[in-house]
Motif scaffolding. Structure first.
Motif, PDB file in Angstrom:
ATOM      1  N   PHE A  16       0.818  -1.215   0.000  1.00 15.96           N
ATOM      2  CA  PHE A  16       0.000   0.000   0.000  1.00 15.96           C
ATOM      3  C   PHE A  16       0.848   1.260   0.000  1.00 15.96           C
ATOM      4  N   VAL A  17       2.106   1.138   0.396  1.00 12.98           N
ATOM      5  CA  VAL A  17       3.032   2.242   0.352  1.00 12.98           C
ATOM      6  C   VAL A  17       4.138   1.872  -0.622  1.00 12.98           C
ATOM      7  N   SER A  18       4.404   2.707  -1.591  1.00  6.35           N
ATOM      8  CA  SER A  18       5.458   2.439  -2.552  1.00  6.35           C
ATOM      9  C   SER A  18       6.044   3.732  -3.043  1.00  6.35           C
ATOM     10  N   VAL A  19       7.170   3.619  -3.719  1.00  4.60           N
ATOM     11  CA  VAL A  19       7.841   4.793  -4.245  1.00  4.60           C
ATOM     12  C   VAL A  19       7.718   4.789  -5.755  1.00  4.60           C
ATOM     13  N   GLY A  20       6.992   5.738  -6.304  1.00  2.00           N
ATOM     14  CA  GLY A  20       6.898   5.874  -7.749  1.00  2.00           C
ATOM     15  C   GLY A  20       6.182   4.732  -8.422  1.00  2.00           C
ATOM     16  N   ARG A  21       5.239   4.082  -7.757  1.00  2.87           N
ATOM     17  CA  ARG A  21       4.556   2.953  -8.376  1.00  2.87           C
ATOM     18  C   ARG A  21       3.104   2.935  -7.974  1.00  2.87           C
ATOM     19  N   SER A  22       2.239   2.586  -8.930  1.00  2.00           N
ATOM     20  CA  SER A  22       0.815   2.473  -8.656  1.00  2.00           C
ATOM     21  C   SER A  22       0.536   1.229  -7.836  1.00  2.00           C
ATOM     22  N   THR A  23      -0.557   1.246  -7.069  1.00  2.00           N
ATOM     23  CA  THR A  23      -0.967   0.069  -6.318  1.00  2.00           C
ATOM     24  C   THR A  23      -1.811  -0.859  -7.167  1.00  2.00           C
ATOM     25  N   LEU A  24      -2.023  -0.522  -8.444  1.00  2.00           N
ATOM     26  CA  LEU A  24      -2.763  -1.409  -9.329  1.00  2.00           C
ATOM     27  C   LEU A  24      -1.939  -2.674  -9.601  1.00  2.00           C
ATOM     28  N   ALA A  25      -2.624  -3.749  -9.974  1.00  2.00           N
ATOM     29  CA  ALA A  25      -1.951  -5.011 -10.239  1.00  2.00           C
ATOM     30  C   ALA A  25      -0.916  -4.844 -11.351  1.00  2.00           C
ATOM     31  N   ALA A  26       0.270  -5.408 -11.151  1.00  2.00           N
ATOM     32  CA  ALA A  26       1.356  -5.298 -12.128  1.00  2.00           C
ATOM     33  C   ALA A  26       1.288  -6.439 -13.120  1.00  2.00           C
ATOM     34  N   ASP A  27       1.925  -6.223 -14.284  1.00  2.00           N
ATOM     35  CA  ASP A  27       2.071  -7.312 -15.239  1.00  2.00           C
ATOM     36  C   ASP A  27       2.970  -8.376 -14.625  1.00  2.00           C
ATOM     37  N   PRO A  28       2.760  -9.626 -14.962  1.00  2.00           N
ATOM     38  CA  PRO A  28       3.592 -10.683 -14.381  1.00  2.00           C
ATOM     39  C   PRO A  28       5.009 -10.639 -14.927  1.00  2.00           C
ATOM     40  N   LEU A  29       5.931 -11.169 -14.149  1.00  2.00           N
ATOM     41  CA  LEU A  29       7.286 -11.384 -14.629  1.00  2.00           C
ATOM     42  C   LEU A  29       7.280 -12.676 -15.442  1.00  2.00           C
ATOM     43  N   SER A  30       7.532 -12.556 -16.725  1.00  8.30           N
ATOM     44  CA  SER A  30       7.533 -13.730 -17.599  1.00  8.30           C
ATOM     45  C   SER A  30       8.947 -14.276 -17.691  1.00  8.30           C
ATOM     46  N   LEU A  31       9.151 -15.442 -17.123  1.00  7.79           N
ATOM     47  CA  LEU A  31      10.479 -16.025 -17.009  1.00  7.79           C
ATOM     48  C   LEU A  31      10.546 -17.375 -17.711  1.00  7.79           C
ATOM     49  N   SER A  32      11.737 -17.712 -18.177  1.00  8.95           N
ATOM     50  CA  SER A  32      12.009 -19.041 -18.732  1.00  8.95           C
ATOM     51  C   SER A  32      12.934 -19.754 -17.762  1.00  8.95           C
ATOM     52  N   LEU A  33      12.404 -20.758 -17.068  1.00  9.60           N
ATOM     53  CA  LEU A  33      13.155 -21.445 -16.028  1.00  9.60           C
ATOM     54  C   LEU A  33      13.885 -22.645 -16.630  1.00  9.60           C
ATOM     55  N   ARG A  34      15.197 -22.657 -16.487  1.00  6.85           N
ATOM     56  CA  ARG A  34      15.983 -23.788 -16.992  1.00  6.85           C
ATOM     57  C   ARG A  34      16.178 -24.806 -15.875  1.00  6.85           C
ATOM     58  N   TYR A  35      15.926 -26.066 -16.212  1.00  7.29           N
ATOM     59  CA  TYR A  35      16.078 -27.131 -15.234  1.00  7.29           C
ATOM     60  C   TYR A  35      16.561 -28.378 -15.948  1.00  7.29           C
ATOM     61  N   THR A  48      18.475 -30.931 -20.612  1.00  8.92           N
ATOM     62  CA  THR A  48      18.423 -29.540 -20.172  1.00  8.92           C
ATOM     63  C   THR A  48      17.190 -28.915 -20.806  1.00  8.92           C
ATOM     64  N   LEU A  49      16.209 -28.557 -19.988  1.00 12.71           N
ATOM     65  CA  LEU A  49      14.897 -28.139 -20.464  1.00 12.71           C
ATOM     66  C   LEU A  49      14.530 -26.769 -19.911  1.00 12.71           C
ATOM     67  N   HIS A  50      13.497 -26.188 -20.492  1.00 11.41           N
ATOM     68  CA  HIS A  50      12.973 -24.901 -20.035  1.00 11.41           C
ATOM     69  C   HIS A  50      11.458 -24.999 -19.843  1.00 11.41           C
ATOM     70  N   ARG A  51      10.972 -24.263 -18.894  1.00 14.29           N
ATOM     71  CA  ARG A  51       9.526 -24.103 -18.760  1.00 14.29           C
ATOM     72  C   ARG A  51       9.227 -22.642 -18.453  1.00 14.29           C
ATOM     73  N   ASP A  52       8.105 -22.176 -18.949  1.00 16.50           N
ATOM     74  CA  ASP A  52       7.706 -20.781 -18.749  1.00 16.50           C
ATOM     75  C   ASP A  52       7.026 -20.618 -17.395  1.00 16.50           C
TER      76      ASP A  52
END
Length: 538
Positions: A16-35, A48-52
């Motif tokens: 609820f308290v932030s610096v320079g950022r809206s409290t609205l929902a943020a876009d997700p972090l889209s990551l490619s996880l290597r395992y 050696t594979l990846h999953r989103d």
């Protein structure tokens, strides 16, 4: 007024308290996880594979592990200074997205006694689910029992030149610092946001911070991977075994590893081996470019070419031979990745995307018709004029006799003449083992090779005549049979360099002459000196 500060901390944690950022929902972090996952039960080989993954920034924290201002190892300091600016860019980007930033320079809390970010960590409400051992080092989790720890770090892992280290220790002492633990704060390249970040080296404090903020996902970066990043109370092992989704930023980390220790590979290969261990038994990894764009970070001194080995044959156990060979001797000078076939579908090479980053393609494949997009990656590598090395069954790698490829799969019937200048038409009886002799010529691939003849454990291939543009380096002969070339170079129509040998039986890998020749061939194909100049013994 302490209760006011605690309320402010809680509001910050809840977003609820932030610096320079809206409290609205943020876009997700889209990551490619290597395992990494085992190719088959108890195979000891790993795809050696990846999953989103899409992570909610509000439910994500990044922990900066032990990015100290100075270190007992001068080489460690030099490497840390290289990754720190890139890590700062990552932190800024994640902070803007609403990710919780936790600075964890262990042993340095006195320096931050009056810092708002330190007080914020102390004041986080105590979690009701505090793990029992959260303040302890974690040296191993049960999943790691299935593997063998890949490096020897018993000497502390310092890779400094002894003379240079002595001078460095004297310099630290002259400054009033303890040579073995000279750090007092976090490196100042990493900026701490006093209004929202946290500073702590306590497992329980960091757990409290994360639980109050609803953190489910944890990103670890910093040093040193094989020690603090894995083992600290806030490290990867503790995060994983206590239910967090954890990842390591594998290009923004470093190991304490001395190449004089086993397995006696380069420092950077030592880091790769630890990352592989983590991906197999602890958690996935990501790279910094997924967060800030551009390319993966690479240390300035890391000039290792990338060798990608395609291994898909069941006749000569090259999966095991090459796995060991990739460490010794190739681990001294090369970064090596493996691509294996699926246990159920032998024509499906999992993780073949890595071919796109290969500097050299190493082929040990027998009669496979690959998925179309996978074979296209092979074709693209070769069309770009990049080098290729093939052993044994590589001459008939991508063609199955008298069988058309299934829908969605493809073959390359002329791979042998196109890529190696070869002419494989079969082999003599399995019991007819050829005597190996070396050509009486001067060639970089034969440098430091003991040219004493020996007997190979594999049958003699019929390959004559070779195409023009080939240079024969080895021949094989069995009494009563015509001599056949066993190894040669070839300059392809696309201008790329190729080397092929019909040797590759497990017994060949026991021959020092063969091992040195193959190592030299990789260096020649890359137009690079061999990884080591060990002289072969008869």
């Amino acid at each position: 007024m302490n209760w006011i500060r605690r309320v402010a901390v809680l509001l910050t944690l809840l977003g609820f308290v932030s610096v320079g950022r809206s409290t609205l929902a943020a876009d997700p972090l889209s990551l490619s996880l290597r395992y990494r996952t085992e190719t088959d039960q108890d195979s000891g080989l790993f795809h050696t594979l990846h999953r989103d993954a899409d992570w909610n920034p509000k439910e994500t924290a990044i922990i900066l592990c032990d990015m100290w201002d100075v270190h007992s190892s001068q080489n460690a300091v030099r490497r840390e200074k290289q990754i720190a600016p890139r890590l700062q860019q990552v932190v800024e980007a994640l902070r803007r997205e609403g990710v919780t930033v936790i600075h964890a320079p262990s042993g340095c809390m006195n320096f931050y006694t009056d810092h708002a970010a330190r007080k914020r960590a102390i004041d986080a409400p105590k979690a009701s689910n505090l793990p029992e051992e959260i303040n302890a080092w974690c040296y191993k989790i049960p999943e790691e029992e299935a593997g063998v720890y890949p490096i020897d770090q018993s000497d502390g892992g310092r890779d400094d030149d002894p003379v240079e280290y002595e001078a460095w220790a004297k310099e630290l002492t002259a400054k009033g610092l303890k040579p073995l633990s000279p750090w007092s704060r976090q490196i100042d390249v990493l900026k701490i946001d006093a209004g929202r970040d946290f500073i702590s080296d306590s497992g329980s404090e960091i757990w409290n911070v994360m639980e109050a903020a609803g953190i489910k996902n944890v990103i670890l970066a910093g040093v040193h991977t094989n020690m603090c990043v894995l083992g600290r109370p806030f490290g990867l092992r503790q995060m994983v075994q206590n239910g967090k989704n954890a990842v390591l930023i594998r290009d923004l980390t470093d190991t304490m590893y001395n190449p004089a220790s086993e397995p006696k590979v380069s420092h950077f290969t030592g880091t790769d081996l630890i990352v592989e261990h983590i991906e197999k038994f602890v958690c996935p990894t990501i790279t910094s470019d997924q967060i800030i764009g551009g390319k993966e970070f690479r240390y300035a001194e890391d000039d290792r070419p990338h060798v990608v080995m395609l291994v898909a044959e069941r006749e000569y156990a090259t999966d095991k031979s090459l796995l060991a060979y990739a460490v010794n001797p190739l681990g001294k000078s090369y970064r090596v990745s493996f691509v294996y076939a699926d246990a159920e579908d032998k024509n499906d090479l999992h993780g073949s995307e890595v071919i796109e980053s290969a500097d050299l393609l190493f082929v040990s494949v027998r009669r496979r018709t690959l998925k179309t997009e996978q074979l296209e990656r092979v074709r693209a590598h070769i069309a770009a004029g990049k080098p290729v090395v093939g052993i044994r069954t590589a001459s008939h790698a991508f063609h199955v006799r008298n069988v058309d490829p299934a829908e969605g799969y493809a073959e390359w019937t002329t791979f042998d003449p196109d890529v190696f200048g070869g002419n494989y038409t079969g082999h003599h009886g399995n019991k007819l083992l050829p005597q190996v002799t070396f050509a009486a010529i001067t060639h970089p691939i034969l440098e430091d090779v003991d040219r004493m003849p020996y007997v190979s454990g594999g049958s003699l291939y019929k390959v004559s005549p070779l195409a023009s543009g080939t240079t024969v380096l080895m021949n094989g002969k069995y009494e009563g049979l015509p001599s056949e070339p066993l190894a040669w170079t070839f300059t392809r129509a696309d201008g790329g360099r190729s080397f092929y040998t019909s040797l590759g039986h497990s017994s060949d890998f026991e021959q020092p002459a063969f091992r040195v020749m193959l190592e030299n061939a990789i260096g020649w194909a890359l137009d690079r000196p061999a990884a080591s100049k060990a002289t072969a013994k008869p």
